[in-house]
Design an enzyme around this catalytic site. Structure first.
Site, short mmCIF file in Angstrom:
data_model
loop_
_atom_site.label_atom_id
_atom_site.label_comp_id
_atom_site.label_asym_id
_atom_site.label_seq_id
_atom_site.Cartn_x
_atom_site.Cartn_y
_atom_site.Cartn_z
N HIS A 255 -34.74 38.48 -3.98
CA HIS A 255 -35.01 37.18 -4.64
C HIS A 255 -36.05 37.32 -5.75
O HIS A 255 -36.74 36.37 -6.10
CB HIS A 255 -35.47 36.13 -3.62
CG HIS A 255 -34.53 35.95 -2.48
ND1 HIS A 255 -33.38 35.19 -2.55
CD2 HIS A 255 -34.55 36.49 -1.23
CE1 HIS A 255 -32.75 35.25 -1.39
NE2 HIS A 255 -33.43 36.03 -0.58
N SER B 45 -35.87 48.46 -33.18
CA SER B 45 -36.01 47.11 -33.72
C SER B 45 -36.19 47.21 -35.23
O SER B 45 -36.86 48.12 -35.73
CB SER B 45 -37.21 46.41 -33.09
OG SER B 45 -37.54 45.24 -33.81
#
Length: 460
Positions: A169, A293
């Site tokens: 979770h 990038s």
């Protein structure tokens, strides 16, 4: 603005052509037509081998020259068929005319009328699609799929002993090892691999509505179902004896569902590896000359796994659509499957792109064991499970009278960080046997991995 030259509409035929081109050998229009020519010629040879209608078996030299028509199929045949189909407006009929033309050139006019004998187009198509899909899967897709599994197995075994904080979770949980978590994917993928390897590739060869009616009208004493079965099986395909005009495509639905399932597992892998990279568990190995990038020079983006995600999603959507459409044909025949099946290569193309990116991506990451250990060292509260479980065992054995060990540990650990010293002090104060206490005191998050390493090494 001037018009561009004719451009490929799909990136599979443009940007990514080099990666997916091996599929075009089989799942292109030319690949399909070559298979159709193969089926037509092999049917001719089968009919003459059975000496039907007064024919005699072709000589080995004649068979060799006839088979050369599809074995050397190339641009000349592609162009010939395109020109003929522009007139016939029927792709399979154009193939029949090509075979007749080549028979004449080889001096085999005596058997020309046996070309396409007793066949509906779907006899030829069902065998041709079975051949092309089988060859594409076994010769192109499966090797790429196995390569991903092999790379994952290599990583799983290399990192079988690398302790790692689990995140159930998204929250810190009982530690595992990186190798064991990767091994789970190997285990899952190999199950699906076995299912894909067992898929049958079916074809029919029973005439206009699957009844051999025309065959029996021409030769009522011939065991046509036997002849057809032996013919289909001679091409290493599985014979479907009970069909409408078309082969029912159920084998295709089964195959595409399994390939889609494999893609779903790989999608899960891609998102997990992406997440591990974002957590710093894996460092990406810089590729010389590559740009991460356009504005941030420090970045190495996990593009291999992102590309794989996107292509797996596209492949899954197409495979699901193929399965949903191909499972149905109105009454004895409709044409929806014709256009649908022409997109089989597109579905596998996106899958191949994903497999290629995963293989490359998995080869460009390095496990940062120091990051894993640092993460474990800031989450000592995950040992709460071990402590409360040991206490419960001690209570059961009569060596402790502690009530509700779970609540005791929840109060200590839930929603807050607990360090090594805090846990050691807590364990020292527990009313449990000395042996159990020493076991707990010796435990660390990095050693609380159970059988993770053994499971990985024994199951892979």
């Amino acid at each position: 603005m001037t018009a561009l030259p004719v451009q490929p509409l799909s990136p599979l035929d443009g940007r990514y052509q080099a990666t997916v081109s091996p599929l075009g050998e089989h799942l292109s229009e030319a690949g399909l037509n070559r298979a159709r020519v193969e089926v037509e010629i092999e049917w001719l040879i089968t009919l003459t081998n059975n000496s039907l209608f007064g024919t005699t078996p072709l000589s080995q030299d004649e068979k060799q020259k006839l088979r050369a028509v599809y074995l050397t199929f190339g641009q000349a045949e592609i162009d010939w068929l395109a020109d003929k189909e522009a007139v016939t407006r029927h792709d399979v009929k154009a193939v029949e005319y090509l075979v007749r033309d080549r028979l004449s050139a080889l001096g085999l006019d005596r058997i020309a009328e046996l070309t396409h004998f007793g066949c509906t187009s779907e006899d030829v198509n069902s065998a041709s699609y079975a051949l092309t899909v089988k060859r594409a899967v076994t010769q192109v897709w499966l090797p790429k799929f196995r390569a991903v599994i092999a790379k994952l197995r290599e990583l799983a075994l290399a990192h079988a002993d690398a302790p790692m904080l689990s995140r159930t979770h998204g929250q810190p949980a009982t530690p595992t090892t990186m190798g064991k978590e990767i091994g789970v994917f190997v285990w899952r993928l190999e199950r699906v691999l076995e299912q894909i390897e067992r898929v049958e590739y079916l074809a029919k060869f029973s005439g206009a509505t699957g009844t051999w009616s025309a065959h029996l009208a021409a030769a009522p004493n011939v065991a046509w179902p036997t002849v057809a079965r032996e013919f289909i099986e001679s091409m290493d395909l599985t014979f479907n004896p009970l069909t409408t005009q078309i082969e029912s495509h159920d084998w295709q639905v089964e195959l595409y569902d399994r390939v889609r399932h494999a893609g779903g597992i790989l999608h899960n892998l891609a998102t997990d590896i992406w997440t591990y990279i974002s957590l710093g568990y894996f460092a990406q190995i810089p590729v010389a000359g590559a740009t991460g990038s356009s504005t941030m020079p420090h970045k190495i983006n996990p593009i291999r796994f992102e590309n794989a995600e996107a292509n797996l999603e596209l492949s899954a959507a197409l495979l699901a659509s193929l399965g949903q459409t191909l499972v149905t044909s109105r009454l004895q025949r409709d044409l929806t499957d014709s256009t649908t099946q022409r997109n089989i290569g597109v579905a596998f193309g996106h899958s191949i792109l994903a497999l290629d990116n995963l293989t490359r991506g998995l080869g460009e990451i390095s496990l940062s064991r120091d990051v894993l250990l640092a993460d474990l060292d800031t989450n000592w509260e995950v040992l709460g499970e071990a402590i409360q479980t040991v206490v419960r065992a001690e209570v059961t054995a009569g060596r402790s009278t502690i009530e509700d060990p779970y609540a005791l540990l929840k109060e200590l650990t839930r929603g807050r960080r607990v360090g090594a010293a805090d846990l050691a002090e807590f364990v020292q104060g527990l009313e449990i046997g000395e042996e159990a206490k020493q076991r707990l005191l010796a435990l660390t998050p990095a050693t609380y991995t159970g059988l993770a390493e053994q499971l990985t090494r024994s199951k892979l």
